[in-house]
Design a protein around this motif. Structure first.
Motif, PDB file in Angstrom:
ATOM      1  N   ILE A  69      31.727  59.970  22.281  1.00 27.67           N
ATOM      2  CA  ILE A  69      33.123  59.636  22.610  1.00 27.67           C
ATOM      3  C   ILE A  69      33.123  58.514  23.891  1.00 27.67           C
ATOM      4  CG2 ILE A  69      35.296  60.375  23.521  1.00 27.67           C
ATOM      5  CD1 ILE A  69      35.183  62.614  21.443  1.00 27.67           C
ATOM      6  N   ALA A  70      32.162  59.233  24.749  1.00 28.69           N
ATOM      7  CA  ALA A  70      32.023  58.351  26.047  1.00 28.69           C
ATOM      8  C   ALA A  70      31.724  57.015  25.890  1.00 28.69           C
ATOM      9  CB  ALA A  70      31.125  59.084  26.995  1.00 28.69           C
ATOM     10  N   THR A  71      30.730  56.713  24.765  1.00 29.42           N
ATOM     11  CA  THR A  71      30.270  55.220  24.783  1.00 29.42           C
ATOM     12  C   THR A  71      31.232  54.457  24.041  1.00 29.42           C
ATOM     13  OG1 THR A  71      28.094  56.057  24.052  1.00 29.42           O
ATOM     14  CG2 THR A  71      28.832  54.028  23.301  1.00 29.42           C
ATOM     15  N   VAL A  72      32.348  55.310  23.120  1.00 27.76           N
ATOM     16  CA  VAL A  72      33.452  54.054  22.554  1.00 27.76           C
ATOM     17  C   VAL A  72      34.359  54.102  23.849  1.00 27.76           C
ATOM     18  CG1 VAL A  72      35.292  54.496  21.175  1.00 27.76           C
ATOM     19  CG2 VAL A  72      33.195  55.383  20.428  1.00 27.76           C
ATOM     20  N   SER A  73      34.384  55.051  24.702  1.00 27.55           N
ATOM     21  CA  SER A  73      35.321  54.860  25.871  1.00 27.55           C
ATOM     22  C   SER A  73      34.919  53.622  26.744  1.00 27.55           C
ATOM     23  CB  SER A  73      35.535  55.904  26.635  1.00 27.55           C
ATOM     24  OG  SER A  73      36.605  55.819  27.572  1.00 27.55           O
ATOM     25  N   ARG A  74      33.552  53.546  27.093  1.00 33.88           N
ATOM     26  CA  ARG A  74      33.147  52.819  27.770  1.00 33.88           C
ATOM     27  C   ARG A  74      33.261  51.376  27.237  1.00 33.88           C
ATOM     28  NH1 ARG A  74      28.204  55.738  28.215  1.00 33.88           N
ATOM     29  NH2 ARG A  74      27.124  54.198  27.162  1.00 33.88           N
TER      30      ARG A  74
ATOM     31  N   LEU B  80      35.410  50.240  25.188  1.00 34.40           N
ATOM     32  CA  LEU B  80      36.838  50.026  25.228  1.00 34.40           C
ATOM     33  C   LEU B  80      37.292  49.407  26.680  1.00 34.40           C
ATOM     34  CD1 LEU B  80      38.578  52.755  23.201  1.00 34.40           C
ATOM     35  CD2 LEU B  80      38.060  50.196  22.500  1.00 34.40           C
ATOM     36  N   ASN B  81      36.912  50.026  27.901  1.00 35.01           N
ATOM     37  CA  ASN B  81      37.339  49.814  29.008  1.00 35.01           C
ATOM     38  C   ASN B  81      36.236  48.830  29.865  1.00 35.01           C
ATOM     39  OD1 ASN B  81      39.445  51.493  29.212  1.00 35.01           O
ATOM     40  ND2 ASN B  81      37.936  53.233  29.198  1.00 35.01           N
ATOM     41  N   LYS B  82      34.921  48.923  29.332  1.00 34.55           N
ATOM     42  CA  LYS B  82      33.973  47.987  30.086  1.00 34.55           C
ATOM     43  C   LYS B  82      33.090  47.455  28.968  1.00 34.55           C
ATOM     44  CE  LYS B  82      34.263  50.167  34.740  1.00 34.55           C
ATOM     45  NZ  LYS B  82      33.663  50.867  35.807  1.00 34.55           N
ATOM     46  N   PRO B  83      33.300  46.514  28.341  1.00 37.49           N
ATOM     47  CA  PRO B  83      32.596  46.121  26.986  1.00 37.49           C
ATOM     48  C   PRO B  83      31.066  45.787  27.470  1.00 37.49           C
ATOM     49  CG  PRO B  83      34.735  45.116  26.907  1.00 37.49           C
ATOM     50  CD  PRO B  83      34.732  45.681  28.360  1.00 37.49           C
ATOM     51  N   ASP B  84      31.212  45.110  28.750  1.00 39.09           N
ATOM     52  CA  ASP B  84      29.655  44.668  29.123  1.00 39.09           C
ATOM     53  C   ASP B  84      28.836  45.747  29.596  1.00 39.09           C
ATOM     54  OD1 ASP B  84      30.628  42.268  29.067  1.00 39.09           O
ATOM     55  OD2 ASP B  84      30.855  42.024  31.068  1.00 39.09           O
TER      56      ASP B  84
ATOM     57  N   VAL C 239      27.894  48.181  27.222  1.00 36.93           N
ATOM     58  CA  VAL C 239      27.279  48.748  26.214  1.00 36.93           C
ATOM     59  C   VAL C 239      26.636  47.790  25.510  1.00 36.93           C
ATOM     60  CG1 VAL C 239      27.972  49.717  23.539  1.00 36.93           C
ATOM     61  CG2 VAL C 239      29.460  50.187  25.802  1.00 36.93           C
ATOM     62  N   SER C 240      25.324  48.227  24.776  1.00 35.75           N
ATOM     63  CA  SER C 240      24.427  47.155  24.383  1.00 35.75           C
ATOM     64  C   SER C 240      25.171  46.461  23.037  1.00 35.75           C
ATOM     65  CB  SER C 240      23.312  47.889  23.925  1.00 35.75           C
ATOM     66  OG  SER C 240      23.471  48.801  22.790  1.00 35.75           O
ATOM     67  N   ILE C 241      24.627  45.440  22.776  1.00 42.42           N
ATOM     68  CA  ILE C 241      25.133  44.630  21.730  1.00 42.42           C
ATOM     69  C   ILE C 241      25.185  45.290  20.445  1.00 42.42           C
ATOM     70  CG2 ILE C 241      25.002  42.467  20.490  1.00 42.42           C
ATOM     71  CD1 ILE C 241      23.747  40.908  22.761  1.00 42.42           C
ATOM     72  N   ASP C 242      24.091  45.978  20.043  1.00 38.71           N
ATOM     73  CA  ASP C 242      23.809  46.736  18.656  1.00 38.71           C
ATOM     74  C   ASP C 242      24.857  47.680  18.770  1.00 38.71           C
ATOM     75  OD1 ASP C 242      21.924  45.000  17.911  1.00 38.71           O
ATOM     76  OD2 ASP C 242      20.027  46.368  18.674  1.00 38.71           O
ATOM     77  N   THR C 243      24.853  48.483  19.678  1.00 36.22           N
ATOM     78  CA  THR C 243      25.865  49.737  19.822  1.00 36.22           C
ATOM     79  C   THR C 243      27.248  49.098  19.646  1.00 36.22           C
ATOM     80  OG1 THR C 243      24.511  50.975  21.311  1.00 36.22           O
ATOM     81  CG2 THR C 243      26.800  51.776  21.210  1.00 36.22           C
ATOM     82  N   ALA C 244      27.837  47.887  20.432  1.00 32.20           N
ATOM     83  CA  ALA C 244      28.949  47.444  20.299  1.00 32.20           C
ATOM     84  C   ALA C 244      29.363  47.057  19.197  1.00 32.20           C
ATOM     85  CB  ALA C 244      29.056  46.429  21.378  1.00 32.20           C
ATOM     86  N   SER C 245      28.435  46.627  18.254  1.00 32.75           N
ATOM     87  CA  SER C 245      28.657  46.129  16.968  1.00 32.75           C
ATOM     88  C   SER C 245      29.073  47.311  15.958  1.00 32.75           C
ATOM     89  CB  SER C 245      27.475  45.127  16.351  1.00 32.75           C
ATOM     90  OG  SER C 245      27.394  44.924  14.938  1.00 32.75           O
ATOM     91  N   LYS C 246      28.307  48.536  16.217  1.00 36.86           N
ATOM     92  CA  LYS C 246      28.528  49.495  15.317  1.00 36.86           C
ATOM     93  C   LYS C 246      29.932  50.135  15.697  1.00 36.86           C
ATOM     94  CE  LYS C 246      23.844  51.267  15.312  1.00 36.86           C
ATOM     95  NZ  LYS C 246      22.845  52.377  15.836  1.00 36.86           N
ATOM     96  N   VAL C 247      30.363  50.156  16.757  1.00 36.30           N
ATOM     97  CA  VAL C 247      31.615  50.716  17.209  1.00 36.30           C
ATOM     98  C   VAL C 247      32.682  49.791  16.750  1.00 36.30           C
ATOM     99  CG1 VAL C 247      32.978  51.360  19.343  1.00 36.30           C
ATOM    100  CG2 VAL C 247      30.757  52.022  19.436  1.00 36.30           C
ATOM    101  N   ASN C 248      32.598  48.588  16.973  1.00 29.93           N
ATOM    102  CA  ASN C 248      33.530  47.607  16.387  1.00 29.93           C
ATOM    103  C   ASN C 248      33.638  47.545  15.048  1.00 29.93           C
ATOM    104  OD1 ASN C 248      34.299  46.451  19.130  1.00 29.93           O
ATOM    105  ND2 ASN C 248      32.598  45.171  19.081  1.00 29.93           N
ATOM    106  N   GLN C 249      32.658  47.823  14.188  1.00 26.98           N
ATOM    107  CA  GLN C 249      32.957  47.953  12.945  1.00 26.98           C
ATOM    108  C   GLN C 249      33.796  49.076  12.517  1.00 26.98           C
ATOM    109  OE1 GLN C 249      29.030  47.790  10.950  1.00 26.98           O
ATOM    110  NE2 GLN C 249      28.482  45.717  11.671  1.00 26.98           N
ATOM    111  N   ALA C 250      33.422  50.142  13.203  1.00 31.36           N
ATOM    112  CA  ALA C 250      33.874  51.399  12.894  1.00 31.36           C
ATOM    113  C   ALA C 250      35.521  51.266  13.223  1.00 31.36           C
ATOM    114  CB  ALA C 250      33.379  52.638  13.941  1.00 31.36           C
ATOM    115  N   ILE C 251      35.888  50.619  14.476  1.00 23.36           N
ATOM    116  CA  ILE C 251      37.152  50.525  14.828  1.00 23.36           C
ATOM    117  C   ILE C 251      37.965  49.664  13.618  1.00 23.36           C
ATOM    118  CG2 ILE C 251      38.603  49.163  16.643  1.00 23.36           C
ATOM    119  CD1 ILE C 251      36.580  49.967  18.617  1.00 23.36           C
TER     120      ILE C 251
END
Length: 342
Positions: free
Chosen positions: A16-21, A23-27, A29-41
Motif C-alpha cells: 500500500i505504501a508503494t501505491v501511496s508513493r 500517487l503523491n510522488k511519482p518520481d 517509484v521505479s518505471i516498472d513498478t509504476a507501470s504495474k500500479v497504473n495498470q491496476a488503477i
C-alpha cells in the motif's frame, strides 16, 4: 463500492505504501513498478479519496469547473471570473460542461478528480437533491456551487437571490401596467434556478392580486432553433399575454425572434423581459430588458472561496455557506408600458 488503495496494491503485487508513493510522488517509484500500479488503477477504475493528509500532500493547484453549457455566455463569464482569480492565486482551471444532463454531472466531476484537481466549482440541476454533491460531501472534497441557491441545505454557494430577482423583474412589468404576464422557461426539473425564478414570478403576481398564468416550458434552456409552436396562441390578442418573462436571456432573445416570425412586434404587441444580463442583449434592437447578475464576480468569489476551503482560511474564519450577490433590473426597449388593445 469504490475500489480501495488496498485492492490496487493487491492487484499490482506491491505494498500500500508503494501505491501511496506513486500517487503523491511519482518520481519516487521505479518505471516498472509504476507501470504495474497504473495498470491496476486503470483496470479497477480506482480514484484516490482526497481527504485529510492525502489532499494536503497531493495538491495540484488546479481546480475544476463544471457548468451546464458554454453556449449561454453567462457561464462563460463566470468561468472568466474564476480563471482571472485563479491566476492571481497561482491556480489553474480545468472545465467541462454537462449540457443540463443530470446523469452527466457525476461523470464530469469524476473526470476532473481523476486529473487530481484540488476542488470543484459547479452548477448542478438541483442543489438540494444531488447525488454528485452527496459524493463530494462524503469524501470531503472542497466545492462551491455557482448560480445554485440551496434551500434545504448549507452547501457552499455563490449566487444572486433567484426568487427575489425574478420577483423584482415581474414587479417592474406590473408597475408598467401589465396584468397578463406569462413565464417562458426550460424544463424546471433540469434547473432549480429556473424553478426558483418561477416562484419569484408567482410571488410578484400574488402580491399584486394577479393570476399567475401556466408557464411555458420548452425542451432546451438555451433554446435557439426556430420552432415557435409554443407561441401559436399568441396570434390571438385575447389569448396572448402582454408581457413575457423568460428564465434566461437566450430564451428571451429566441422568443423575440419567434414573435417577429409570427408577425408580432416587440414591445408593441408583447413586452419581453429576460434574466442574466448577458452583453449580447444590449446589442439587440430593441435592447433586451433583463435581470442582470454579476457573473464574473460570481466566478471570482467562488474561486476565492474554494481556495480558502482548500488551503484553510488565513484569518481562522470560514466564509458563509451561502453568499448572495446583488442583482439589478436592466431596462431596455424590449419592454414598454401596457396599452389597451381596444
Amino acid at each position: 463500492m469504490r475500489p480501495s488503495i488496498k485492492q490496487v496494491a493487491l492487484e499490482a503485487g506491491v505494498s500500500i505504501a508503494t501505491v501511496s508513493r506513486l500517487l503523491n510522488k511519482p518520481d519516487s517509484v521505479s518505471i516498472d513498478t509504476a507501470s504495474k500500479v497504473n495498470q491496476a488503477i486503470e483496470m479497477l477504475g480506482f480514484r484516490p479519496n482526497f481527504t485529510g493528509r492525502n489532499l494536503r500532500a497531493g495538491r495540484s493547484h488546479t481546480v475544476g469547473v463544471v457548468v451546464p453549457t458554454l453556449s449561454n455566455t453567462v457561464f462563460a463569464q463566470c468561468l472568466q471570473g474564476a480563471e482571472m482569480a485563479a491566476r492571481q492565486l497561482d491556480y489553474s482551471v480545468m472545465f467541462t460542461a454537462t449540457e443540463y444532463r443530470q446523469q452527466d454531472e457525476s461523470a464530469a466531476v469524476e473526470l476532473l478528480l481523476a486529473h487530481r484537481v484540488d476542488g470543484v466549482i459547479l452548477t448542478v440541476n438541483d442543489a438540494d437533491a444531488s447525488s454528485t454533491l452527496d459524493v463530494l460531501d462524503r469524501e470531503r472534497i472542497p466545492y462551491v456551487l455557482v448560480y445554485n441557491q440551496p434551500q434545504l441545505s448549507a452547501r457552499p454557494s455563490v449566487s444572486v437571490d433567484n426568487r427575489a430577482a425574478a420577483r423584482d423583474a415581474v414587479t417592474h412589468l406590473i408597475k408598467l401596467g401589465h396584468t397578463r404576464i406569462q413565464m417562458l422557461a426550460g424544463q424546471f426539473h433540469a434547473s432549480d434556478r429556473a424553478l426558483q425564478r418561477y416562484h419569484g414570478y408567482r410571488q410578484a403576481m400574488h402580491e399584486h392580486g394577479l393570476q399567475a398564468l401556466t408557464p411555458i416550458e420548452v425542451p432546451r434552456h438555451t433554446y435557439t432553433e426556430l420552432c415557435y409552436g409554443y407561441l401559436q396562441t399568441f396570434r390571438d390578442p385575447l389569448q396572448r399575454p402582454s408581457a413575457l418573462f423568460c428564465s434566461n436571456d437566450l430564451l428571451a432573445l429566441s422568443a423575440m425572434r419567434d414573435l417577429r416570425a409570427l408577425g408580432l412586434r416587440v414591445p408593441d404587441d408583447v413586452s419581453v423581459m429576460g434574466f442574466d444580463g448577458i452583453p449580447l442583449g444590449e446589442l439587440m434592437d430593441p435592447m433586451l430588458s433583463s435581470v442582470a447578475q454579476p457573473s464574473e464576480q460570481i466566478g471570482e468569489l467562488a474561486l476565492r472561496t474554494l481556495v480558502r476551503a482548500i488551503e484553510g482560511p488565513q484569518d481562522g474564519q470560514a466564509p458563509a455557506a451561502t453568499q448572495i450577490l446583488p442583482h439589478t433590473v436592466r431596462l431596455g426597449g424590449s419592454v414598454r408600458p401596457f396599452k389597451s388593445r381596444s
